[in-house]
Motif scaffolding. Structure first.
Motif, mmCIF file in Angstrom:
data_model
loop_
_atom_site.group_PDB
_atom_site.id
_atom_site.type_symbol
_atom_site.label_atom_id
_atom_site.label_comp_id
_atom_site.label_asym_id
_atom_site.label_seq_id
_atom_site.Cartn_x
_atom_site.Cartn_y
_atom_site.Cartn_z
ATOM 1 N N VAL A 103 1.924 -17.376 26.174
ATOM 2 C CA VAL A 103 1.956 -16.062 27.092
ATOM 3 C C VAL A 103 0.752 -16.335 28.181
ATOM 4 C CG1 VAL A 103 1.049 -13.607 26.839
ATOM 5 C CG2 VAL A 103 2.199 -14.731 24.534
ATOM 6 N N ALA A 104 -0.143 -16.927 28.506
ATOM 7 C CA ALA A 104 -0.693 -17.456 29.743
ATOM 8 C C ALA A 104 0.165 -17.911 30.748
ATOM 9 C CB ALA A 104 -2.472 -18.151 29.144
ATOM 10 N N TRP A 105 1.054 -18.977 30.781
ATOM 11 C CA TRP A 105 1.930 -19.454 31.838
ATOM 12 C C TRP A 105 3.228 -18.013 31.461
ATOM 13 C CZ3 TRP A 105 -0.663 -22.907 33.848
ATOM 14 C CH2 TRP A 105 -1.940 -23.553 32.620
ATOM 15 N N PHE A 106 3.447 -17.331 30.577
ATOM 16 C CA PHE A 106 4.671 -16.943 31.131
ATOM 17 C C PHE A 106 3.785 -15.314 32.197
ATOM 18 C CE2 PHE A 106 6.810 -18.383 27.755
ATOM 19 C CZ PHE A 106 8.288 -18.714 28.635
ATOM 20 N N TRP A 107 2.045 -14.814 31.869
ATOM 21 C CA TRP A 107 2.312 -13.940 32.407
ATOM 22 C C TRP A 107 2.271 -14.376 33.685
ATOM 23 C CZ3 TRP A 107 -0.961 -10.009 29.776
ATOM 24 C CH2 TRP A 107 -1.626 -8.467 30.844
ATOM 25 N N ILE A 108 1.584 -15.112 34.267
ATOM 26 C CA ILE A 108 1.698 -15.683 35.439
ATOM 27 C C ILE A 108 2.766 -15.818 36.270
ATOM 28 C CG2 ILE A 108 0.997 -17.981 35.728
ATOM 29 C CD1 ILE A 108 -0.523 -16.230 37.835
ATOM 30 N N PHE A 109 3.814 -16.444 35.673
ATOM 31 C CA PHE A 109 4.960 -16.323 36.126
ATOM 32 C C PHE A 109 5.762 -14.978 36.171
ATOM 33 C CE2 PHE A 109 9.813 -17.883 35.981
ATOM 34 C CZ PHE A 109 10.297 -18.490 37.178
ATOM 35 N N PHE A 110 5.464 -14.371 34.951
ATOM 36 C CA PHE A 110 6.453 -13.095 35.289
ATOM 37 C C PHE A 110 5.437 -12.160 36.658
ATOM 38 C CE2 PHE A 110 7.938 -13.288 30.834
ATOM 39 C CZ PHE A 110 8.827 -13.549 31.843
ATOM 40 N N GLU A 111 4.486 -12.274 36.980
ATOM 41 C CA GLU A 111 3.682 -12.072 37.308
ATOM 42 C C GLU A 111 4.135 -12.428 39.040
ATOM 43 O OE1 GLU A 111 0.460 -10.425 40.768
ATOM 44 O OE2 GLU A 111 1.107 -12.289 40.011
ATOM 45 N N MET A 112 4.219 -13.368 39.173
ATOM 46 C CA MET A 112 4.801 -13.699 40.793
ATOM 47 C C MET A 112 6.354 -13.476 40.974
ATOM 48 S SD MET A 112 2.819 -17.294 41.755
ATOM 49 C CE MET A 112 3.328 -18.327 39.699
ATOM 50 N N ALA A 113 6.983 -13.418 39.794
ATOM 51 C CA ALA A 113 8.122 -13.219 40.205
ATOM 52 C C ALA A 113 9.218 -11.710 40.146
ATOM 53 C CB ALA A 113 8.813 -13.506 38.188
ATOM 54 N N LEU A 114 7.878 -11.271 39.300
ATOM 55 C CA LEU A 114 8.600 -9.211 39.491
ATOM 56 C C LEU A 114 8.134 -8.708 40.537
ATOM 57 C CD1 LEU A 114 8.491 -9.255 35.441
ATOM 58 C CD2 LEU A 114 10.779 -9.646 36.396
ATOM 59 N N PHE A 115 6.536 -9.370 40.097
ATOM 60 C CA PHE A 115 6.124 -8.355 41.168
ATOM 61 C C PHE A 115 5.665 -9.054 42.706
ATOM 62 C CE2 PHE A 115 4.715 -7.060 37.291
ATOM 63 C CZ PHE A 115 5.298 -5.954 37.737
ATOM 64 N N HIS A 116 6.139 -10.232 43.285
ATOM 65 C CA HIS A 116 6.425 -11.238 44.595
ATOM 66 C C HIS A 116 6.581 -9.775 45.949
ATOM 67 C CE1 HIS A 116 10.328 -11.445 45.596
ATOM 68 N NE2 HIS A 116 10.604 -11.130 44.465
ATOM 69 N N GLY A 117 7.102 -8.765 45.970
ATOM 70 C CA GLY A 117 7.278 -8.185 45.994
ATOM 71 C C GLY A 117 6.169 -7.092 47.385
ATOM 72 N N THR A 141 15.449 -25.852 43.465
ATOM 73 C CA THR A 141 14.788 -25.599 41.745
ATOM 74 C C THR A 141 15.647 -26.550 41.144
ATOM 75 O OG1 THR A 141 16.310 -23.622 42.291
ATOM 76 C CG2 THR A 141 14.062 -23.317 42.216
ATOM 77 N N VAL A 142 15.418 -25.880 39.552
ATOM 78 C CA VAL A 142 16.257 -27.061 38.951
ATOM 79 C C VAL A 142 17.385 -26.566 38.206
ATOM 80 C CG1 VAL A 142 15.848 -28.299 36.487
ATOM 81 C CG2 VAL A 142 14.156 -28.848 38.537
ATOM 82 N N SER A 143 18.723 -27.234 38.177
ATOM 83 C CA SER A 143 19.893 -26.204 38.068
ATOM 84 C C SER A 143 19.861 -25.996 36.327
ATOM 85 C CB SER A 143 21.320 -27.094 38.342
ATOM 86 O OG SER A 143 22.242 -26.400 37.367
ATOM 87 N N PRO A 144 19.929 -25.114 35.779
ATOM 88 C CA PRO A 144 19.783 -24.674 34.067
ATOM 89 C C PRO A 144 21.161 -25.235 33.709
ATOM 90 C CG PRO A 144 20.295 -22.702 35.780
ATOM 91 C CD PRO A 144 19.373 -23.565 36.472
ATOM 92 N N PHE A 279 13.663 -21.508 28.621
ATOM 93 C CA PHE A 279 15.238 -21.158 29.532
ATOM 94 C C PHE A 279 15.745 -20.379 30.261
ATOM 95 C CE2 PHE A 279 19.535 -21.785 29.126
ATOM 96 C CZ PHE A 279 20.107 -23.146 29.836
ATOM 97 N N ALA A 280 15.330 -19.330 29.219
ATOM 98 C CA ALA A 280 16.316 -18.213 29.733
ATOM 99 C C ALA A 280 15.249 -17.811 30.809
ATOM 100 C CB ALA A 280 16.028 -17.215 28.242
ATOM 101 N N PHE A 281 13.761 -17.330 30.858
ATOM 102 C CA PHE A 281 13.754 -17.497 32.378
ATOM 103 C C PHE A 281 13.016 -17.799 33.453
ATOM 104 C CE2 PHE A 281 12.472 -13.919 28.842
ATOM 105 C CZ PHE A 281 13.337 -12.748 28.676
ATOM 106 N N VAL A 282 12.689 -18.846 32.915
ATOM 107 C CA VAL A 282 12.216 -20.049 34.104
ATOM 108 C C VAL A 282 12.801 -20.564 34.628
ATOM 109 C CG1 VAL A 282 10.194 -21.503 34.700
ATOM 110 C CG2 VAL A 282 9.672 -20.318 32.708
ATOM 111 N N TYR A 283 14.658 -21.523 33.794
ATOM 112 C CA TYR A 283 15.513 -21.902 34.804
ATOM 113 C C TYR A 283 16.457 -21.069 34.624
ATOM 114 C CZ TYR A 283 14.052 -26.511 33.245
ATOM 115 O OH TYR A 283 12.915 -27.303 32.644
#
Length: 291
Positions: A103-117, A141-144, A279-283
């Motif tokens: 959850v900690a890794w997903f938290w920081i990833f979503f924080e940057m992905a969703l609120f980078h604006g 990026t890496v192709s999923p 796979f669903a969110f990071v890739y």
């Protein structure tokens, strides 16, 4: 009731050295890791890893000795229904702690992905340009739809084989249980090999050290920590299953008593689910189009 027989539902453990040995080994490993990376600890020069290896060996010895004692207790009949429930609660809480780790890794990833604006509201032009898009502009990026997709199918298939093995064991079909375990272990090893190959062929300069993207290090860190730690969990789960296979081939486990196998299956399904989220969110969703 015969003399010495269990008179209650709880198993009172004899004094055990493993908590002390394990904690001492973990302390030595932590100090050794600092000495290996930084140097200057107890006169150890940077790059020397022998103290870290000593602590790691102690931890592995603790694993072996402690779990061996638990298996002996089970074979001796000490795991009453109440004790078995406690073991199950312990495994559930362990997996829950692992869930919070990811959850900690997903938290920081979503924080940057969703609120980078929100960072584009800065008055600094460089900051607005860096956070205008996610992934950062200039990051390759890496192709999923190549190796990550293959690994997704691999883990999904391994989830069916471990379930087959579990149900076979419950029905007393030891041959089916063995083959299901062997296939699951093979698929887990295949996943690890594919991920190693993928890491070896990723353009690290574009993904992690891209100077044209001011925040490429953030993207690279979240990508490698999330996928890398998951890969480590797959490796640990594969070792878990190998131990179960060895025990199964040596006559351990019965249709009614096989919690060690069951715990391994729970852990394996956990790594399956985590990978689906990765796979669903990071890739796919926030991975961006590959260049």
């Amino acid at each position: 009731m015969a003399h010495g027989a269990v008179k209650h539902d709880y198993h009172i453990l004899p004094p055990s050295p493993w908590p002390f040995v394990g904690s001492a080994s973990a302390t030595i490993m932590a100090i050794g890791l600092i000495a290996w990376i930084k140097g200057g600890v107890f006169g150890i020069e940077k790059g020397q890893w022998w103290l870290f290896a000593t602590g790691m060996a102690g931890i592995l010895y603790t694993f072996f000795g402690w779990w061996r004692d638990v298996i002996k207790e089970a074979n001796a009949g000490d795991h009453t229904p109440v004790v078995s429930i406690g073991l199950r609660y312990g495994m559930v809480l362990f997996i829950a702690s692992e869930v919070m780790f990811f959850v900690a890794w997903f938290w920081i990833f979503f924080e940057m992905a969703l609120f980078h604006g929100h960072r584009t509201l800065s008055g600094i032009e460089e900051v607005r340009a860096a956070w205008a898009t996610w992934p950062p502009a200039g990051v390759e990026t890496v192709s999923p739809w190549h190796l990550p997709l293959v690994n997704t199918l691999t883990l999904l298939l391994s989830g069916t084989t471990i379930t087959w093995s579990h149900h076979a064991l419950q029905q007393g079909d030891r041959k089916g249980a063995k083959w299901g375990l062997i296939l699951t272990i093979a698929l887990g090893a295949l996943f690890t090999c594919i991920q190693i190959y993928e890491y070896a062929h990723i353009n690290h300069e574009q993904l992690f050290y891209n100077e044209a993207a001011a925040n490429s290090g953030l993207y690279g860190s979240t990508f490698f920590l999330a996928t890398g730690f998951h890969g480590f969990h797959v490796f640990v789960g594969t070792l878990f299953l190998i131990v179960c296979l060895i025990r199964l081939m040596n006559g351990a486990f019965t249709p009614k008593q096989h919690f060690g196998f069951e715990a391994a299956a729970w852990y394996w399904h956990f790594v399956d689910v985590v990978w689906l989220f990765l796979f669903a969110f990071v890739y796919v969703v926030f991975g961006g189009s590959p260049h």
